[in-house]
Design a protein around this motif. Sequence first.
Motif, short mmCIF file in Angstrom:
data_model
loop_
_atom_site.label_atom_id
_atom_site.label_comp_id
_atom_site.label_asym_id
_atom_site.label_seq_id
_atom_site.Cartn_x
_atom_site.Cartn_y
_atom_site.Cartn_z
N VAL A 18 28.57 -45.89 30.41
CA VAL A 18 27.65 -44.86 30.25
C VAL A 18 26.46 -44.71 31.60
O VAL A 18 25.85 -44.00 31.98
N ARG A 49 17.52 -42.12 29.31
CA ARG A 49 17.19 -41.57 30.52
C ARG A 49 16.41 -42.37 31.36
O ARG A 49 15.59 -42.33 32.08
N ARG A 110 10.46 -43.42 21.49
CA ARG A 110 12.09 -42.96 21.42
C ARG A 110 12.36 -44.57 21.27
O ARG A 110 13.47 -44.75 20.54
N GLY A 272 16.49 -29.54 39.93
CA GLY A 272 16.60 -28.91 38.72
C GLY A 272 16.31 -30.21 37.54
O GLY A 272 16.88 -29.94 36.47
N LEU A 273 15.76 -31.24 37.94
CA LEU A 273 15.35 -32.22 37.26
C LEU A 273 14.09 -32.66 36.98
O LEU A 273 12.93 -32.62 37.72
N VAL A 274 13.56 -33.17 35.81
CA VAL A 274 12.51 -33.47 35.37
C VAL A 274 12.61 -35.16 35.35
O VAL A 274 13.78 -35.59 35.20
N PRO A 309 6.93 -33.49 28.04
CA PRO A 309 6.55 -32.12 28.83
C PRO A 309 5.08 -31.76 28.98
O PRO A 309 4.86 -31.23 30.13
N GLN B 24 28.71 -37.87 30.92
CA GLN B 24 29.03 -37.53 29.91
C GLN B 24 28.40 -38.39 28.88
O GLN B 24 28.78 -39.70 28.85
N TYR B 25 27.41 -38.07 28.12
CA TYR B 25 26.67 -39.16 27.23
C TYR B 25 26.21 -38.35 26.09
O TYR B 25 25.83 -37.34 25.82
N GLU B 26 25.90 -39.26 25.05
CA GLU B 26 25.49 -38.80 23.85
C GLU B 26 23.67 -38.45 24.03
O GLU B 26 22.95 -39.64 24.39
N GLU B 28 20.72 -38.15 22.16
CA GLU B 28 20.22 -38.15 20.65
C GLU B 28 19.15 -37.21 20.43
O GLU B 28 19.08 -36.61 19.48
N PRO B 29 17.99 -37.12 21.42
CA PRO B 29 16.95 -36.26 20.90
C PRO B 29 17.32 -34.98 20.89
O PRO B 29 16.92 -34.13 19.95
N ASP B 32 19.38 -34.49 17.52
CA ASP B 32 18.30 -34.60 16.58
C ASP B 32 17.97 -33.21 16.25
O ASP B 32 17.76 -32.81 15.10
N HIS B 268 15.94 -28.44 28.36
CA HIS B 268 14.78 -29.08 29.48
C HIS B 268 13.82 -30.00 28.69
O HIS B 268 13.85 -31.25 29.40
N VAL B 269 13.30 -29.80 27.69
CA VAL B 269 12.46 -30.68 26.90
C VAL B 269 13.10 -32.29 26.57
O VAL B 269 13.00 -33.15 26.88
N HIS B 270 14.66 -32.01 25.98
CA HIS B 270 15.33 -33.32 25.52
C HIS B 270 15.97 -33.71 26.49
O HIS B 270 16.38 -35.14 26.26
N ALA B 271 16.51 -33.15 27.40
CA ALA B 271 17.62 -33.93 28.43
C ALA B 271 16.81 -33.86 29.86
O ALA B 271 17.29 -34.70 30.69
N GLY B 272 15.69 -33.19 30.04
CA GLY B 272 15.00 -33.23 31.26
C GLY B 272 15.60 -32.60 32.41
O GLY B 272 15.57 -32.79 33.52
N LEU B 273 16.43 -31.62 31.97
CA LEU B 273 17.11 -30.65 32.80
C LEU B 273 16.99 -29.31 32.70
O LEU B 273 16.96 -28.74 31.68
N VAL B 274 16.87 -28.58 34.07
CA VAL B 274 16.83 -27.32 34.27
C VAL B 274 18.15 -26.62 34.24
O VAL B 274 19.25 -27.38 34.94
#
Lengths: 323, 323
Positions: A18, A49, A110, A272-274, A309, B24-26, B28-29, B32, B268-274
């Motif tokens: 992973v 992350r 976390r 498109g990345l935080v 955020p 491809q990964y879990e 968790e946030p 949840d 966006h909040v939990h994975a940091g992705l737009v």
Amino acid sequence: MRLDLARILVARTRMNPVFLDTPQYECEPLGDALGCRLILKVETLNPVRSFKGRGTETVLNRLHDSGAADAVVCASAGNLGQALAFGGRSRGIGVTVVASSAANPLKIERMKTLGANVILVDGEIEQALEAATRYAAETGAFLVEDSRDVDTCEGAATIGVELADLPGELDAVVVSLGAGAMASGVGHALKSLRRGTEVICVQPENAPAMTLAWRAGRPVEVGVPDTIADGVAGRYVLPEVLDDLASVVDDAVLVTEDGIVEAMRLIHVHAGLVVEPAAALGVASILEGGGRFDGRTVATILCGSNVSPTDFDGWTRGGRGRS
Amino acid sequence: MRLDLARILVARTRMNPVFLDTPQYECEPLGDALGCRLILKVETLNPVRSFKGRGTETVLNRLHDSGAADAVVCASAGNLGQALAFGGRSRGIGVTVVASSAANPLKIERMKTLGANVILVDGEIEQALEAATRYAAETGAFLVEDSRDVDTCEGAATIGVELADLPGELDAVVVSLGAGAMASGVGHALKSLRRGTEVICVQPENAPAMTLAWRAGRPVEVGVPDTIADGVAGRYVLPEVLDDLASVVDDAVLVTEDGIVEAMRLIHVHAGLVVEPAAALGVASILEGGGRFDGRTVATILCGSNVSPTDFDGWTRGGRGRS
């Protein structure tokens, strides 16, 4: 140089996949904004992350082989602790993380969610390390020291192994510099596998310990770090890591806090990345490079995205974040 | 069923690797927050910021084999056009994209930057397809039809091949449904390689053509699409794609516009992705699933991130985006 390419390649075969084979691609819109051909290596799309899982997997696999301990402890500003907690949980290894009470609250939360026993202490990362060292001596837990433990460097070096496989030219890599594991690891892999690529470390000018030491060839006295890039905000230099860096790093540069924020903003808009501040140092160095990278092919490693955020918005929208 | 697993596996070996082996990964946030174990499959970290490159690589490789044409044309809401432009540029193949004048301006701009000849027409995606068909007849360019051209489905199916390799359980996959290439491709791969995984398509309730057709077993009349999810906003159903879906899809559900926006915000909040709206449909379906996914292991494909920052902010911060 403590790192060894053969060990790095073996570590890569034993790691939780992973964390491996992360995206590496040319981001043309961001490159156009920066005036170069920009390759992004994205280390943020995994369960913790950040890139730190590569190092902690390596530490935990070797610890399992030696049977030296069934518990580990580390000092962490957050990302190392999360990665260690993740790896320990899946192996039934108890994980304790000592962090500064000023550490990023999101990262602390976390770590706890991942099952770590978290101990907060006053002071900086160095005070946390002292406490972790005492904890190890008292309990018998294995002390994982970021960058001092060569496994953390060799795990991070697997990023460089993957970058070396990029098709086409690769003139330079700009890599975030904290305690040095990622820079020495990526540098060693590239100097072993792709010698023509320039390796440039980047640190905040408000947390410049390792950079000034690299330039001077010895540790130098610096003040307390004052940067939003919590992931690289150390003050003291490990001599063995400085030795490692000496043979694989071509240059070390500093960037401003404003440059870090603008880099975070550009990465968000164009990719498109935080990302967290420590992950934006490479892009900041291109922004502030005075044309050094114009027209060249440059890779940078987006090494973490553990940022709240609120902080992210506060910084990138001109408001105020946590610090 | 037009799709063929052997052809899919071959297509995968011939594709530009920048589109393959995506994270491809879990997460968790996010899991949840949704009450399930959530696997993210991230298709946005590549030069065209969507999964469409998998299909266009497959189209272009087979076109090269046949030598049928040295130019291609397609109708596109944006992502197919970008991917075709990217693949055509590297192969010296001329690319023309016909788009609705109401299409996402960011996507149009990116197609042009990638070297495509862009023609804008009034109306919806279906009017663009009519114009593209005429252009092909007049110029001899090869017409790439999303979902009708089985190469686009088999290219997208490589996502399913990778999902089938996930360790551990995988109870269900929630997949965005537009014209059907991704849903039929991923469905076919999973039903071939991992039969126990439920395949559930998700469409906006304001663009429900394919879902209503799947339920009825035949194309049905629907109104003009009215959704922010421009990537899946079609009105007409291709009978051959409906046939493909019939044998590999277990359920098809609809989500609200509010659900899509909330899903974008949570990702966006939990994975940091737009991500763009069409990529958030799966998460929206979990949000609006009434407990259907509680405690289960569910994967979703974040299939694109071509959205302007203004639109993204407008939607996710309670303001107004472009539509």
